[in-house]
Motif scaffolding. Structure first.
Motif, short mmCIF file in Angstrom:
data_model
loop_
_atom_site.label_atom_id
_atom_site.label_comp_id
_atom_site.label_asym_id
_atom_site.label_seq_id
_atom_site.Cartn_x
_atom_site.Cartn_y
_atom_site.Cartn_z
N GLY A 27 14.96 56.21 -33.52
CA GLY A 27 14.41 55.90 -34.84
C GLY A 27 15.48 55.96 -35.92
O GLY A 27 16.33 56.84 -35.94
N MET A 28 15.44 55.02 -36.81
CA MET A 28 16.42 54.91 -37.89
C MET A 28 15.98 55.75 -39.08
O MET A 28 14.78 55.87 -39.38
N LEU A 29 16.94 56.34 -39.78
CA LEU A 29 16.67 57.15 -40.97
C LEU A 29 17.41 56.54 -42.16
O LEU A 29 18.61 56.25 -42.07
N ILE A 30 16.70 56.37 -43.27
CA ILE A 30 17.31 55.93 -44.53
C ILE A 30 16.85 56.90 -45.62
O ILE A 30 15.64 57.05 -45.84
N THR A 31 17.80 57.55 -46.29
CA THR A 31 17.45 58.54 -47.30
C THR A 31 18.51 58.57 -48.39
O THR A 31 19.67 58.19 -48.15
N THR A 32 18.13 59.02 -49.56
CA THR A 32 19.09 59.18 -50.65
C THR A 32 19.79 60.53 -50.58
O THR A 32 20.64 60.82 -51.42
N GLN A 33 19.46 61.37 -49.60
CA GLN A 33 20.15 62.64 -49.41
C GLN A 33 21.55 62.39 -48.83
O GLN A 33 21.80 61.36 -48.20
N THR A 34 22.43 63.36 -49.02
CA THR A 34 23.74 63.29 -48.38
C THR A 34 23.63 63.78 -46.95
O THR A 34 22.60 64.35 -46.54
N GLU A 35 24.71 63.57 -46.18
CA GLU A 35 24.71 64.02 -44.79
C GLU A 35 24.52 65.53 -44.70
O GLU A 35 23.76 66.02 -43.86
N GLN A 36 25.18 66.28 -45.57
CA GLN A 36 25.06 67.74 -45.54
C GLN A 36 23.65 68.18 -45.87
O GLN A 36 23.13 69.14 -45.30
N GLU A 37 23.00 67.49 -46.80
CA GLU A 37 21.61 67.82 -47.14
C GLU A 37 20.69 67.54 -45.97
O GLU A 37 19.74 68.30 -45.72
N VAL A 38 20.93 66.46 -45.24
CA VAL A 38 20.13 66.15 -44.05
C VAL A 38 20.33 67.23 -42.99
O VAL A 38 19.36 67.72 -42.39
N VAL A 39 21.59 67.63 -42.77
CA VAL A 39 21.89 68.67 -41.77
C VAL A 39 21.21 69.98 -42.15
O VAL A 39 20.57 70.63 -41.32
N ARG A 40 21.36 70.38 -43.42
CA ARG A 40 20.74 71.65 -43.85
C ARG A 40 19.22 71.58 -43.78
O ARG A 40 18.57 72.55 -43.39
N GLY A 41 18.65 70.43 -44.16
CA GLY A 41 17.20 70.30 -44.12
C GLY A 41 16.65 70.38 -42.71
O GLY A 41 15.67 71.10 -42.46
N GLN A 42 17.28 69.67 -41.78
CA GLN A 42 16.82 69.71 -40.39
C GLN A 42 17.09 71.08 -39.77
O GLN A 42 16.29 71.58 -38.98
N GLY A 43 18.22 71.69 -40.14
CA GLY A 43 18.51 73.03 -39.64
C GLY A 43 17.49 74.04 -40.14
O GLY A 43 17.01 74.89 -39.37
N ALA A 44 17.14 73.95 -41.42
CA ALA A 44 16.14 74.86 -41.99
C ALA A 44 14.80 74.68 -41.29
O ALA A 44 14.13 75.67 -40.94
N LEU A 45 14.40 73.43 -41.08
CA LEU A 45 13.13 73.18 -40.40
C LEU A 45 13.16 73.73 -38.98
O LEU A 45 12.21 74.39 -38.53
N GLY A 46 14.26 73.49 -38.27
CA GLY A 46 14.38 74.00 -36.90
C GLY A 46 14.36 75.51 -36.84
O GLY A 46 13.71 76.12 -35.98
N PHE A 47 15.07 76.17 -37.78
CA PHE A 47 15.10 77.63 -37.80
C PHE A 47 13.72 78.21 -38.06
O PHE A 47 13.28 79.16 -37.40
N LEU A 48 13.02 77.66 -39.07
CA LEU A 48 11.70 78.19 -39.42
C LEU A 48 10.70 77.98 -38.28
O LEU A 48 9.91 78.87 -37.97
N LEU A 49 10.75 76.80 -37.65
CA LEU A 49 9.83 76.56 -36.53
C LEU A 49 10.16 77.46 -35.34
O LEU A 49 9.25 77.95 -34.66
N THR A 50 11.46 77.71 -35.11
CA THR A 50 11.84 78.63 -34.03
C THR A 50 11.37 80.04 -34.35
O THR A 50 10.90 80.77 -33.46
N GLY A 51 11.49 80.45 -35.62
CA GLY A 51 10.99 81.76 -36.02
C GLY A 51 9.49 81.90 -35.78
O GLY A 51 9.02 82.93 -35.29
N LEU A 52 8.75 80.85 -36.10
CA LEU A 52 7.31 80.87 -35.85
C LEU A 52 7.01 80.89 -34.35
O LEU A 52 6.06 81.54 -33.91
#
Length: 718
Positions: free
Chosen positions: A503-528
């Motif tokens: 799947g293709m992703l198009i966003t106005t976020q920067t690469e670092q923001e995408v990495v941090r956002g996906q990392g945050a989501l993964g961390f929180l879901l792993t914590g749950l």
């Protein structure tokens, strides 16, 4: 910055809440353990202190009249409810009246009699009394739970030997008085399950809090998350668990010391001495596992002295206690349901956590390309949206905004009050191909089927109509991650597009923001996921009646085990993804070579028609046709084969008659397009191979690669 501070603040709040809830859970667990250590004492063995005993109710001081059944009782809890229909037409029940009342009564067993004094605060007593009356009269429902003369009960209360009575509201060592129609062990099982729920909820809060802290600190490396989560959770559970365990044994020593002193101060009573010995055996039984055994051995010489009792009396006590079970929750089906639901939820959370972290790792894996250096395969670009006459912008449907993609929804509010709801009347969207420009050039991007994060959104209201529209305007800087494939119009160029397997992703976020956002989501879901797995383990142990401190410490091992499982799956799936990327590119090469090979028989027929006398050329064409081996797509075979084909094509240039033939011209055009496509795919293939080969040589992927047979892929040379 504010978002990171918010995550740090959230982590602090969750940490404090976790410590508070953990304290409540361990306090409840300690109370259950104290209850489990108390033997059922006969009435002729009572002295000053906390006792668990059983007997039948006798109403010496008179009785009460139950308000609905008019029965004679010593305790009643009543409830008056009414059924009604609310504004939605739903049947509901509301409480009109409730309360409880009680009077003193006596407890009688085969050895004696004791008065049970209620005092003035009967609400402080835990009344576990069965329902004795329920009647519905019209819309009203009358319910009573009552205790009557002749009922067999078990009680936990403080006994005052000087007054020869139980004082129910009195509390010692935090233990509430209990009067129960069922066994105290069953009531202990309920409390044990509740303690397990409190403790598991606390560990869940702590896990999510640690994940939020890492997000707030800007840490998105998964190995750091695994290390912090493992050490953090286990350190807190073990530290607080051992502190609470020491406190639990101090309470046990205090209760045993009080009873021992009371027995020693009272006139000689063999029944009281036998009961003290039973109490000692129950305490000794609770210390069968480490670290209980260590604390018991350390305290035994000073706090748990064995009472002197003849051997035959000791044997009788041991035989009586052999059949006594620890507290256990009675509703095992409910326990199984909760455990199964928790593991199912854990699996779902791990699935979505893996998706988020895998996407994050993919973004980290794939280097950001320039438009002029785009290679075939998965690529990422950062640049500005441009439109022109070739790729003009769209006008959004609702707000008539210039854009390259938009989506809208038109809704109508129907009903009123609590029945009001929004009904969708129309929804849709559109997108168009646009240019993505960076400092070196530009490339076409086709957003069809992509996941779009729209930067602009407008909601408007007109009467009962609500219009919501989001759009992506031109001349915005965007980050794109998608498949760089052959452009339909030009075989020598690549365009960024969606694909069936990525799947293709198009966003106005920067690469670092995408990495941090996906990392945050993964961390929180792993914590749950850790929280729900710990909940499953704790509820299972509590339901089985074996929630000891050692069990809790063993449950904490689920943290590293779960994280190890997630990490292994993550790295294995990463290797599979990289290998599939190599295989797909190799398959695309094989398809191109097969298409190329299918053209040679047609050319041979043409040559046989126009140049029947040129046997050498026909022989060369037959060799290419019959000796084709590149359709397999193996890189080691391709370079030599293409070189041979180019030699044959060069020989065709020497024959003007053939060069003017329409079929030959078509052949040459298709072969040229094919060459251009192969040149683009070659770079993408080598990039995919390099990334895959590097990954299987790094730890921990090296271990997985050796275990599951991931071998290095060959590069395309020449």
């Amino acid at each position: 910055m504010l978002q990171r501070l918010a995550f740090i603040l959230l982590a602090g709040m969750l940490g404090l809440a976790a410590l508070l809830v953990l304290g409540i859970g361990f306090d409840r667990l300690s109370k259950v353990r104290q209850l489990d250590r108390l033997p059922i004492t006969q009435l002729n063995a009572l002295n000053d202190g906390i006792y668990a005993t059983s007997g039948r109710v006798a109403s010496d001081a008179g009785s009460l009249t139950a308000p609905y059944s008019q029965d004679s009782v010593v305790f009643v809890r009543y409830l008056l409810e009414e059924e009604y229909t609310n504004s939605k037409g739903e049947r509901k029940v509301r409480t009109l009246d409730s309360g409880s009342s009680a009077t003193d009564f006596s407890l009688v067993d085969g050895t004696g009699r004791a008065v049970v004094s209620l005092g003035l605060q009967i609400s402080q007593v835990d009344w576990q009394i069965r329902q004795t009356h329920r009647q519905q009269n019209g819309s009203r429902i009358y319910t009573e739970h009552s205790l009557r003369a002749g009922d067999l009960v078990e009680i936990l209360a403080h006994f005052d030997r000087s007054r020869q009575r139980f004082e129910l509201p009195d509390r010692v060592a935090g233990l509430n008085a209990i009067v129960s129609h069922s066994s105290l062990k069953i009531e202990g099982g309920k409390s044990l399950l509740i303690a397990g729920l409190w403790i598991s909820c606390a560990t869940g809060l702590l896990a999510v809090g640690l994940a939020a802290l890492l997000v707030g600190l800007g840490i998105h490396r998964y190995w750091v998350f695994v290390l912090v989560m493992t050490l953090g959770l286990m350190a807190v559970l073990w530290t607080i668990g051992l502190v609470q365990l020491k406190k639990d044994w101090q309470i046990a020593a205090d209760l045993y010391g009080r009873r021992s002193a009371a027995v020693a101060a009272a006139p000689a009573n063999p029944a009281a001495l036998a009961d003290l010995y039973a109490y000692y055996l129950m305490i000794e039984r609770s210390a069968s596992q480490w670290p209980d055994s260590l604390l018991f051995r350390m305290a035994a010489p000073y706090s748990f002295r064995v009472p002197t009792l003849p051997q035959d009396a000791q044997n009788r006590v041991r035989n009586r206690l052999a059949e006594v079970q620890s507290s256990r929750f009675a509703e095992q089906n409910w326990v199984l349901f909760v455990v199964a639901a928790c593991w199912l939820l854990t699996g779902l959370l791990i699935h979505f956590a893996l998706r988020a972290i895998r996407f994050k790792r993919l973004v980290e894996f794939i280097p950001t390309s320039k438009t002029t250096g785009l290679a075939y395969g998965i690529s990422e670009l950062f640049g500005m949206i441009e439109v022109d006459d070739r790729y003009p912008p769209l006008l959004s449907s609702v707000n008539q905004q210039k854009c390259v993609a938009y989506q809208y929804r038109i809704e109508e509010k129907r009903g009123s009050g609590k029945k009001a709801r929004w009904v969708t009347l129309d929804e849709g969207g559109a997108s168009t191909v646009f240019w993505l420009k960076d400092a070196l050039g530009r490339v076409a991007v086709n957003p069809a089927g992509a996941k779009l994060i729209f930067p602009e959104k407008k909601v408007s209201h007109e009467g009962k109509i609500r219009r919501t529209e989001s759009w992506l305007p031109p001349f915005r800087s965007i980050y794109c991650l998608g498949m760089a494939g052959i452009a339909d119009a030009e075989a020598s160029r690549l365009s960024l597009q969606n694909s069936a397997d990525f799947g293709m992703l198009i966003t106005t976020q920067t690469e670092q923001e995408v990495v941090r956002g996906q990392g945050a989501l993964g961390f929180l879901l792993t914590g749950l996921a850790l929280a729900t797995s710990l909940l499953a383990g704790t509820v299972w142990l509590a339901g089985a009646g074996s929630l000891t401190p050692l069990d809790l410490l063993q449950v904490s091992l689920l943290v590293p085990l779960t994280l190890a499982l997630i990490t292994s799956i993550l790295h294995y799936n990463g290797l599979v993804f990289l290998k599939n990327r190599v295989d797909k590119t190799r398959a695309d090469i094989a398809t191109l070579l097969q298409r190329r090979h299918d053209l040679w028989p047609q050319l041979l027929v043409t040559v046989q028609t126009f140049l029947a006398h040129e046997q050498d050329l026909q022989t060369a064409l037959r060799a290419v046709r019959d000796g084709q081996t590149g359709a397999s797509g193996q890189p080691q075979n391709i370079a030599g084969q293409l070189a041979h084909e180019r030699q044959v094509m060069a020989r065709l240039e020497a024959y003007p008659t053939l060069k003017g033939n329409e079929l030959v011209q078509t052949f040459v055009a298709q072969m040229t397009r094919n060459e251009d496509e192969l040149a683009l795919i070659r770079t993408g293939y080598n990039n995919a191979v390099e990334l895959y080969n590097n990954q299987i040589e790094q730890l921990p992927d090296l271990i997985l690669a050796k275990s599951f047979g991931f071998s290095a892929a060959p590069m395309w040379q020449g």
